[in-house]
Scaffold this motif. Sequence first.
Motif, PDB file in Angstrom:
ATOM      1  N   GLY A 133      25.120  55.300  30.282  1.00  0.00           N
ATOM      2  CA  GLY A 133      23.972  55.763  29.807  1.00  0.00           C
ATOM      3  C   GLY A 133      23.448  57.152  30.637  1.00  0.00           C
ATOM      4  N   TRP A 134      24.509  57.746  31.343  1.00  0.00           N
ATOM      5  CA  TRP A 134      24.237  58.798  32.050  1.00  0.00           C
ATOM      6  C   TRP A 134      23.789  60.059  31.227  1.00  0.00           C
ATOM      7  CZ3 TRP A 134      23.990  57.475  36.998  1.00  0.00           C
ATOM      8  CH2 TRP A 134      24.596  56.361  37.256  1.00  0.00           C
ATOM      9  N   LEU A 135      23.107  61.052  32.144  1.00  0.00           N
ATOM     10  CA  LEU A 135      22.242  62.062  31.391  1.00  0.00           C
ATOM     11  C   LEU A 135      23.116  62.945  30.498  1.00  0.00           C
ATOM     12  CD1 LEU A 135      19.103  62.825  30.885  1.00  0.00           C
ATOM     13  CD2 LEU A 135      19.607  64.265  33.020  1.00  0.00           C
ATOM     14  N   HIS A 136      24.187  63.318  31.156  1.00  0.00           N
ATOM     15  CA  HIS A 136      25.256  64.321  30.587  1.00  0.00           C
ATOM     16  C   HIS A 136      25.881  63.782  29.340  1.00  0.00           C
ATOM     17  CE1 HIS A 136      27.929  61.775  32.757  1.00  0.00           C
ATOM     18  NE2 HIS A 136      28.855  62.443  31.829  1.00  0.00           N
ATOM     19  N   LEU A 137      25.751  62.653  28.940  1.00  0.00           N
ATOM     20  CA  LEU A 137      26.709  62.102  27.695  1.00  0.00           C
ATOM     21  C   LEU A 137      25.828  62.406  26.497  1.00  0.00           C
ATOM     22  CD1 LEU A 137      27.684  58.626  29.279  1.00  0.00           C
ATOM     23  CD2 LEU A 137      29.242  60.742  29.069  1.00  0.00           C
ATOM     24  N   PRO A 138      26.689  62.776  25.636  1.00  0.00           N
ATOM     25  CA  PRO A 138      25.968  62.764  24.078  1.00  0.00           C
ATOM     26  C   PRO A 138      25.392  61.472  23.626  1.00  0.00           C
ATOM     27  CG  PRO A 138      28.404  62.770  23.891  1.00  0.00           C
ATOM     28  CD  PRO A 138      27.964  63.105  25.431  1.00  0.00           C
ATOM     29  N   ILE A 139      24.276  61.622  22.800  1.00  0.00           N
ATOM     30  CA  ILE A 139      24.051  60.150  22.317  1.00  0.00           C
ATOM     31  C   ILE A 139      24.739  59.315  21.744  1.00  0.00           C
ATOM     32  CG2 ILE A 139      22.867  61.112  20.399  1.00  0.00           C
ATOM     33  CD1 ILE A 139      21.660  58.384  22.662  1.00  0.00           C
ATOM     34  N   GLU A 140      25.715  60.125  20.909  1.00  0.00           N
ATOM     35  CA  GLU A 140      26.892  59.229  20.381  1.00  0.00           C
ATOM     36  C   GLU A 140      27.519  58.340  21.160  1.00  0.00           C
ATOM     37  OE1 GLU A 140      25.580  62.795  18.025  1.00  0.00           O
ATOM     38  OE2 GLU A 140      26.644  62.437  20.240  1.00  0.00           O
ATOM     39  N   ALA A 141      28.091  58.824  22.293  1.00  0.00           N
ATOM     40  CA  ALA A 141      28.738  58.120  23.328  1.00  0.00           C
ATOM     41  C   ALA A 141      27.867  56.995  23.859  1.00  0.00           C
ATOM     42  CB  ALA A 141      29.356  59.012  24.516  1.00  0.00           C
ATOM     43  N   ILE A 142      26.570  57.241  24.128  1.00  0.00           N
ATOM     44  CA  ILE A 142      25.767  56.288  24.376  1.00  0.00           C
ATOM     45  C   ILE A 142      25.681  55.304  23.519  1.00  0.00           C
ATOM     46  CG2 ILE A 142      23.489  55.559  25.380  1.00  0.00           C
ATOM     47  CD1 ILE A 142      23.294  58.546  26.500  1.00  0.00           C
ATOM     48  N   VAL A 143      25.464  55.662  22.355  1.00  0.00           N
ATOM     49  CA  VAL A 143      25.405  54.599  21.206  1.00  0.00           C
ATOM     50  C   VAL A 143      26.509  53.617  21.248  1.00  0.00           C
ATOM     51  CG1 VAL A 143      25.351  54.013  18.817  1.00  0.00           C
ATOM     52  CG2 VAL A 143      23.633  55.589  19.925  1.00  0.00           C
ATOM     53  N   GLU A 144      27.629  54.004  21.478  1.00  0.00           N
ATOM     54  CA  GLU A 144      29.053  53.556  21.101  1.00  0.00           C
ATOM     55  C   GLU A 144      29.290  52.658  22.493  1.00  0.00           C
ATOM     56  OE1 GLU A 144      33.927  54.607  21.207  1.00  0.00           O
ATOM     57  OE2 GLU A 144      32.353  56.093  21.341  1.00  0.00           O
ATOM     58  N   ASP A 145      28.943  53.005  23.458  1.00  0.00           N
ATOM     59  CA  ASP A 145      28.940  52.405  24.683  1.00  0.00           C
ATOM     60  C   ASP A 145      28.129  51.037  24.510  1.00  0.00           C
ATOM     61  OD1 ASP A 145      30.033  51.824  27.714  1.00  0.00           O
ATOM     62  OD2 ASP A 145      27.850  51.537  27.779  1.00  0.00           O
ATOM     63  N   SER A 146      26.890  51.089  24.246  1.00  0.00           N
ATOM     64  CA  SER A 146      25.690  50.253  24.187  1.00  0.00           C
ATOM     65  C   SER A 146      26.108  49.250  23.075  1.00  0.00           C
ATOM     66  CB  SER A 146      24.387  50.542  23.618  1.00  0.00           C
ATOM     67  OG  SER A 146      23.750  51.417  24.825  1.00  0.00           O
ATOM     68  N   LEU A 147      26.541  49.345  21.815  1.00  0.00           N
ATOM     69  CA  LEU A 147      26.998  48.555  21.105  1.00  0.00           C
ATOM     70  C   LEU A 147      28.318  47.892  21.481  1.00  0.00           C
ATOM     71  CD1 LEU A 147      26.937  50.688  17.676  1.00  0.00           C
ATOM     72  CD2 LEU A 147      25.403  48.948  18.389  1.00  0.00           C
ATOM     73  N   ALA A 148      29.017  48.612  22.152  1.00  0.00           N
ATOM     74  CA  ALA A 148      30.366  47.654  22.957  1.00  0.00           C
ATOM     75  C   ALA A 148      29.865  46.634  23.792  1.00  0.00           C
ATOM     76  CB  ALA A 148      31.256  48.699  23.638  1.00  0.00           C
ATOM     77  N   VAL A 149      28.972  47.067  24.832  1.00  0.00           N
ATOM     78  CA  VAL A 149      28.378  46.099  25.689  1.00  0.00           C
ATOM     79  C   VAL A 149      27.858  44.902  25.137  1.00  0.00           C
ATOM     80  CG1 VAL A 149      28.817  47.590  27.755  1.00  0.00           C
ATOM     81  CG2 VAL A 149      26.214  47.231  26.453  1.00  0.00           C
ATOM     82  N   ARG A 150      26.812  45.206  23.901  1.00  0.00           N
ATOM     83  CA  ARG A 150      26.231  44.053  23.007  1.00  0.00           C
ATOM     84  C   ARG A 150      27.135  43.062  22.576  1.00  0.00           C
ATOM     85  NH1 ARG A 150      22.738  45.382  17.657  1.00  0.00           N
ATOM     86  NH2 ARG A 150      24.976  45.533  17.208  1.00  0.00           N
ATOM     87  N   ALA A 151      28.433  43.881  21.889  1.00  0.00           N
ATOM     88  CA  ALA A 151      29.205  42.920  21.471  1.00  0.00           C
ATOM     89  C   ALA A 151      29.895  42.004  22.597  1.00  0.00           C
ATOM     90  CB  ALA A 151      30.447  43.729  20.655  1.00  0.00           C
ATOM     91  N   ARG A 152      30.121  42.301  23.709  1.00  0.00           N
ATOM     92  CA  ARG A 152      30.366  41.371  24.769  1.00  0.00           C
ATOM     93  C   ARG A 152      29.445  40.599  25.355  1.00  0.00           C
ATOM     94  NH1 ARG A 152      32.266  45.676  29.229  1.00  0.00           N
ATOM     95  NH2 ARG A 152      32.582  43.897  30.402  1.00  0.00           N
ATOM     96  N   GLY A 153      28.250  40.642  24.765  1.00  0.00           N
ATOM     97  CA  GLY A 153      27.107  39.665  25.277  1.00  0.00           C
ATOM     98  C   GLY A 153      26.117  40.124  26.161  1.00  0.00           C
ATOM     99  N   PHE A 154      26.261  41.347  26.420  1.00  0.00           N
ATOM    100  CA  PHE A 154      25.188  41.937  27.426  1.00  0.00           C
ATOM    101  C   PHE A 154      23.889  42.155  26.582  1.00  0.00           C
ATOM    102  CE2 PHE A 154      28.642  42.775  29.969  1.00  0.00           C
ATOM    103  CZ  PHE A 154      28.362  43.485  31.017  1.00  0.00           C
ATOM    104  N   LYS A 155      22.760  41.930  27.458  1.00  0.00           N
ATOM    105  CA  LYS A 155      21.682  42.015  26.843  1.00  0.00           C
ATOM    106  C   LYS A 155      20.715  43.164  26.832  1.00  0.00           C
ATOM    107  CE  LYS A 155      22.429  37.378  26.670  1.00  0.00           C
ATOM    108  NZ  LYS A 155      22.897  36.753  25.392  1.00  0.00           N
ATOM    109  N   GLY A 156      21.301  44.072  27.467  1.00  0.00           N
ATOM    110  CA  GLY A 156      20.416  45.463  27.376  1.00  0.00           C
ATOM    111  C   GLY A 156      21.299  46.686  28.126  1.00  0.00           C
ATOM    112  N   ALA A 157      20.900  47.656  28.211  1.00  0.00           N
ATOM    113  CA  ALA A 157      21.408  49.134  28.614  1.00  0.00           C
ATOM    114  C   ALA A 157      20.400  49.765  29.161  1.00  0.00           C
ATOM    115  CB  ALA A 157      22.488  49.619  27.567  1.00  0.00           C
ATOM    116  N   LYS A 158      20.779  50.773  30.240  1.00  0.00           N
ATOM    117  CA  LYS A 158      19.953  51.931  30.720  1.00  0.00           C
ATOM    118  C   LYS A 158      20.345  53.055  30.512  1.00  0.00           C
ATOM    119  CE  LYS A 158      19.177  52.071  35.190  1.00  0.00           C
ATOM    120  NZ  LYS A 158      18.984  51.660  36.394  1.00  0.00           N
TER     121      LYS A 158
END
Length: 368
Positions: A133-158
Amino acid sequence: MLMVDLVPATERTDAIQSFVSQETPIVRVYDSDGAVGTGYCYTIGTGGPSTIELLRRTLAPALIGRDADRIEAIWRDLLYLTHATSVGAITSLALAAIDTALWDLRSRKTAIPLHKLAGGAQERVPVYTTEGGWLHLPIEAIVEDSLAVRARGFKGAKIKIGRPIAEDVARLGALRDAVGADFEIFTDANQSFRIDDAIRRVAAYAPFGLGWIEEPLAADDLHNHAALARRSDIPVAVGESLYSLRQFNAYCHAEACSIVQVDVARVGGITPWLKVAHLAEACNIAVCPHFLMEIHAPLCAAVPNGKWVEYIPQLDPITTSRLRIEDGQAIPSEQPGLGIDWDWDAIGHRAVEGTGWTVGADLSPRAS
């Protein structure tokens, strides 16, 4: 004692700074019976050598001959020994390196894992990730990472915030649309806003159901944090840049925060960390500590109000253990000690010259 320098595997930027390295001072204390405890602290690129020098010149010599079981007395005596530089970041970091080593020693000698020794309130604590979720990342990368960790069972992202308001709103909206309503989104401003800007921003961010807004203002701006908390529909989180129990006490009793993010290294160790956690409990406030997931997982499990552990796997290059995560929950180690298995060969090769050890030296306990 020694220091290793851990360069992040990914670029980490926020609204005010870049996380260029993790200077990690490591301290080992030896009891008269030969038992060894290992402690550590960290910086994000400055202050590590100064911490080592304070340990070497002032704090470590004061430990000789002390009863290692008197952790509270030692912590307080070392605080008063450094009274002219307390409360402050370098002193707190140095105290933390020693204090965590003493708790590691106690846990190993009693054969009781840290999360039980310090309280044993919970068996597991939810995990959220910051790494994508770092500030320099495009939102597409943030969405991709959040969906990936959600699939691993994580409950949230910052996600880091601090772009122009319209950009922040667009990024938060895209992320909320992608992850749905049941996945927590946390935000971190890294102390970058003035109060007028923060008031506008919390109103603009509120429709996205955020878990918190972290460090919206300068950490020492208690008055305006309280004013913002009264106006905000988003929980206000503070703590990574507070260095004493009394600072947390002031925030809690001024109703200037509703999430406490006490950092075991920056507050001076496990001894004051537990006091802050219980202070927060008395104020009905959750504890969601900053960084250092390997030690914060057992500490959050030790207290009833430990709510979230932040996932940033920064110690992997110098440890052989990994934080156990099942279905998005951090499960503290049942092994005695901090729950960290240090890779002394890797540490020896990464030791920074001039901090007490020869680079490449054998640092295993037998060799010491």
